[in-house]
Design a protein around this motif. Structure first.
Motif, PDB file in Angstrom:
ATOM      1  N   VAL A  13       8.239 -21.132  11.316  1.00  0.00           N
ATOM      2  CA  VAL A  13       6.881 -20.598  11.241  1.00  0.00           C
ATOM      3  C   VAL A  13       6.787 -19.311  12.048  1.00  0.00           C
ATOM      4  O   VAL A  13       6.200 -18.328  11.614  1.00  0.00           O
ATOM      5  N   GLU A  14       7.382 -19.294  13.238  1.00  0.00           N
ATOM      6  CA  GLU A  14       7.372 -18.074  14.057  1.00  0.00           C
ATOM      7  C   GLU A  14       8.093 -16.936  13.342  1.00  0.00           C
ATOM      8  O   GLU A  14       7.656 -15.795  13.372  1.00  0.00           O
ATOM      9  N   ALA A  15       9.206 -17.268  12.696  1.00  0.00           N
ATOM     10  CA  ALA A  15       9.944 -16.236  11.967  1.00  0.00           C
ATOM     11  C   ALA A  15       9.112 -15.690  10.820  1.00  0.00           C
ATOM     12  O   ALA A  15       9.070 -14.484  10.586  1.00  0.00           O
ATOM     13  N   VAL A  16       8.423 -16.574  10.113  1.00  0.00           N
ATOM     14  CA  VAL A  16       7.571 -16.140   9.014  1.00  0.00           C
ATOM     15  C   VAL A  16       6.414 -15.311   9.542  1.00  0.00           C
ATOM     16  O   VAL A  16       6.066 -14.275   8.995  1.00  0.00           O
ATOM     17  N   MET A  17       5.810 -15.750  10.663  1.00  0.00           N
ATOM     18  CA  MET A  17       4.695 -15.002  11.251  1.00  0.00           C
ATOM     19  C   MET A  17       5.162 -13.616  11.706  1.00  0.00           C
ATOM     20  O   MET A  17       4.475 -12.641  11.513  1.00  0.00           O
ATOM     21  N   THR A  18       6.341 -13.534  12.311  1.00  0.00           N
ATOM     22  CA  THR A  18       6.865 -12.255  12.767  1.00  0.00           C
ATOM     23  C   THR A  18       7.113 -11.334  11.574  1.00  0.00           C
ATOM     24  O   THR A  18       6.759 -10.171  11.588  1.00  0.00           O
ATOM     25  N   THR A  19       7.694 -11.848  10.524  1.00  0.00           N
ATOM     26  CA  THR A  19       7.945 -11.052   9.334  1.00  0.00           C
ATOM     27  C   THR A  19       6.624 -10.595   8.717  1.00  0.00           C
ATOM     28  O   THR A  19       6.472  -9.447   8.342  1.00  0.00           O
ATOM     29  N   SER A  20       5.657 -11.488   8.629  1.00  0.00           N
ATOM     30  CA  SER A  20       4.356 -11.121   8.055  1.00  0.00           C
ATOM     31  C   SER A  20       3.660 -10.075   8.904  1.00  0.00           C
ATOM     32  O   SER A  20       3.080  -9.135   8.390  1.00  0.00           O
ATOM     33  N   LEU A  21       3.731 -10.249  10.228  1.00  0.00           N
ATOM     34  CA  LEU A  21       3.111  -9.271  11.126  1.00  0.00           C
ATOM     35  C   LEU A  21       3.791  -7.919  10.968  1.00  0.00           C
ATOM     36  O   LEU A  21       3.140  -6.896  10.872  1.00  0.00           O
ATOM     37  N   PHE A  22       5.127  -7.921  10.908  1.00  0.00           N
ATOM     38  CA  PHE A  22       5.866  -6.678  10.738  1.00  0.00           C
ATOM     39  C   PHE A  22       5.495  -6.013   9.414  1.00  0.00           C
ATOM     40  O   PHE A  22       5.244  -4.830   9.351  1.00  0.00           O
ATOM     41  N   ASP A  23       5.432  -6.803   8.363  1.00  0.00           N
ATOM     42  CA  ASP A  23       5.067  -6.264   7.056  1.00  0.00           C
ATOM     43  C   ASP A  23       3.658  -5.692   7.069  1.00  0.00           C
ATOM     44  O   ASP A  23       3.405  -4.643   6.508  1.00  0.00           O
ATOM     45  N   SER A  24       2.728  -6.375   7.714  1.00  0.00           N
ATOM     46  CA  SER A  24       1.353  -5.877   7.738  1.00  0.00           C
ATOM     47  C   SER A  24       1.247  -4.604   8.571  1.00  0.00           C
ATOM     48  O   SER A  24       0.443  -3.736   8.262  1.00  0.00           O
ATOM     49  N   GLU A  25       2.055  -4.465   9.619  1.00  0.00           N
ATOM     50  CA  GLU A  25       2.049  -3.223  10.400  1.00  0.00           C
ATOM     51  C   GLU A  25       2.586  -2.065   9.563  1.00  0.00           C
ATOM     52  O   GLU A  25       2.074  -0.951   9.637  1.00  0.00           O
ATOM     53  N   ILE A  26       3.609  -2.332   8.784  1.00  0.00           N
ATOM     54  CA  ILE A  26       4.157  -1.294   7.906  1.00  0.00           C
ATOM     55  C   ILE A  26       3.112  -0.886   6.869  1.00  0.00           C
ATOM     56  O   ILE A  26       2.871   0.298   6.648  1.00  0.00           O
ATOM     57  N   VAL A  27       2.495  -1.881   6.273  1.00  0.00           N
ATOM     58  CA  VAL A  27       1.471  -1.605   5.265  1.00  0.00           C
ATOM     59  C   VAL A  27       0.316  -0.825   5.889  1.00  0.00           C
ATOM     60  O   VAL A  27      -0.188   0.137   5.314  1.00  0.00           O
ATOM     61  N   ARG A  28      -0.098  -1.225   7.089  1.00  0.00           N
ATOM     62  CA  ARG A  28      -1.184  -0.542   7.781  1.00  0.00           C
ATOM     63  C   ARG A  28      -0.789   0.910   8.092  1.00  0.00           C
ATOM     64  O   ARG A  28      -1.572   1.832   7.894  1.00  0.00           O
ATOM     65  N   SER A  29       0.432   1.109   8.562  1.00  0.00           N
ATOM     66  CA  SER A  29       0.902   2.470   8.873  1.00  0.00           C
ATOM     67  C   SER A  29       0.951   3.346   7.626  1.00  0.00           C
ATOM     68  O   SER A  29       0.548   4.513   7.643  1.00  0.00           O
ATOM     69  N   ILE A  30       1.452   2.770   6.538  1.00  0.00           N
ATOM     70  CA  ILE A  30       1.493   3.523   5.280  1.00  0.00           C
ATOM     71  C   ILE A  30       0.081   3.845   4.815  1.00  0.00           C
ATOM     72  O   ILE A  30      -0.214   4.960   4.385  1.00  0.00           O
ATOM     73  N   GLY A  31      -0.821   2.870   4.932  1.00  0.00           N
ATOM     74  CA  GLY A  31      -2.221   3.089   4.549  1.00  0.00           C
ATOM     75  C   GLY A  31      -2.878   4.190   5.357  1.00  0.00           C
ATOM     76  O   GLY A  31      -3.578   5.044   4.818  1.00  0.00           O
ATOM     77  N   ILE A  32      -2.645   4.190   6.669  1.00  0.00           N
ATOM     78  CA  ILE A  32      -3.218   5.235   7.534  1.00  0.00           C
ATOM     79  C   ILE A  32      -2.639   6.592   7.166  1.00  0.00           C
ATOM     80  O   ILE A  32      -3.350   7.589   7.089  1.00  0.00           O
ATOM     81  N   GLY A  33      -1.321   6.628   6.916  1.00  0.00           N
ATOM     82  CA  GLY A  33      -0.695   7.890   6.513  1.00  0.00           C
ATOM     83  C   GLY A  33      -1.269   8.424   5.209  1.00  0.00           C
ATOM     84  O   GLY A  33      -1.557   9.616   5.081  1.00  0.00           O
ATOM     85  N   LEU A  34      -1.465   7.526   4.250  1.00  0.00           N
ATOM     86  CA  LEU A  34      -2.058   7.944   2.971  1.00  0.00           C
ATOM     87  C   LEU A  34      -3.504   8.404   3.150  1.00  0.00           C
ATOM     88  O   LEU A  34      -3.936   9.366   2.500  1.00  0.00           O
TER      89      LEU A  34
END
Length: 165
Positions: A13-34
């Protein structure tokens, strides 16, 4: 046995949460850049239209390099008092007036070269502030206002003693 299974589940669960958090940070960064790019492109396009630069570019887009004297990091007030603060390059020679914006605004503001025969210049005062207002035959609804000392420098470079009406 039960603790080992719970431990494995907790770890996954921690691994999944870490991956999801990492993915959401990437998505958020891409969104802010766009968003930043959209604001830059949209704002630049709108300000070029409001200032009148796009109308001037339709009539007076520079063809080739400008060979006269120039001064960089200058300020001018455009139609509707939209200000180009310290990002304008101005130049003059005997043929006309040269204007160019600095790098971040290039897509919407191509360099301009306006012949003197198409320019009328008038001295104005608003609330104790003097300025020279430039008007253009090819874009009659557009005005550019400059500090008189800068206007005088451009006039000297153009070889004109007195160009203000």
């Amino acid at each position: 046995m039960r603790r080992a299974t719970e431990s494995r589940r907790k770890g996954s669960v921690e691994a999944v949460m870490t991956t999801s958090l990492f993915d959401s940070e990437i998505v958020r960064s891409i969104g802010i850049g766009l968003l930043v790019l959209a604001l830059w492109f949209g704002g630049g396009y709108i300000s070029a239209g409001i200032s009148g630069w796009s109308d001037l570019a339709d009539a007076y887009r520079a063809r080739g390099e400008f060979g006269g004297r120039t001064t960089r990091f200058r300020t001018a007030w455009f139609t509707w008092w939209l200000v180009a603060r310290w990002n304008l390059t101005l130049g003059a020679d005997t043929e006309g007036l040269y204007l160019a914006m600095m790098l971040p605004m290039w897509p919407w503001t191509p360099p301009l070269f306006i012949p003197w025969k198409d320019i009328s210049i008038h001295s104005r005062t608003i609330w104790f502030f003097d300025y020279w207002e430039y008007r253009f035959r090819g874009a009659p609804n557009v005005s550019i206002s400059l500090n008189p000392s800068l206007g005088q420098k451009l006039a000297e470079w153009a070889g004109r003693n007195h160009i203000v009406a």
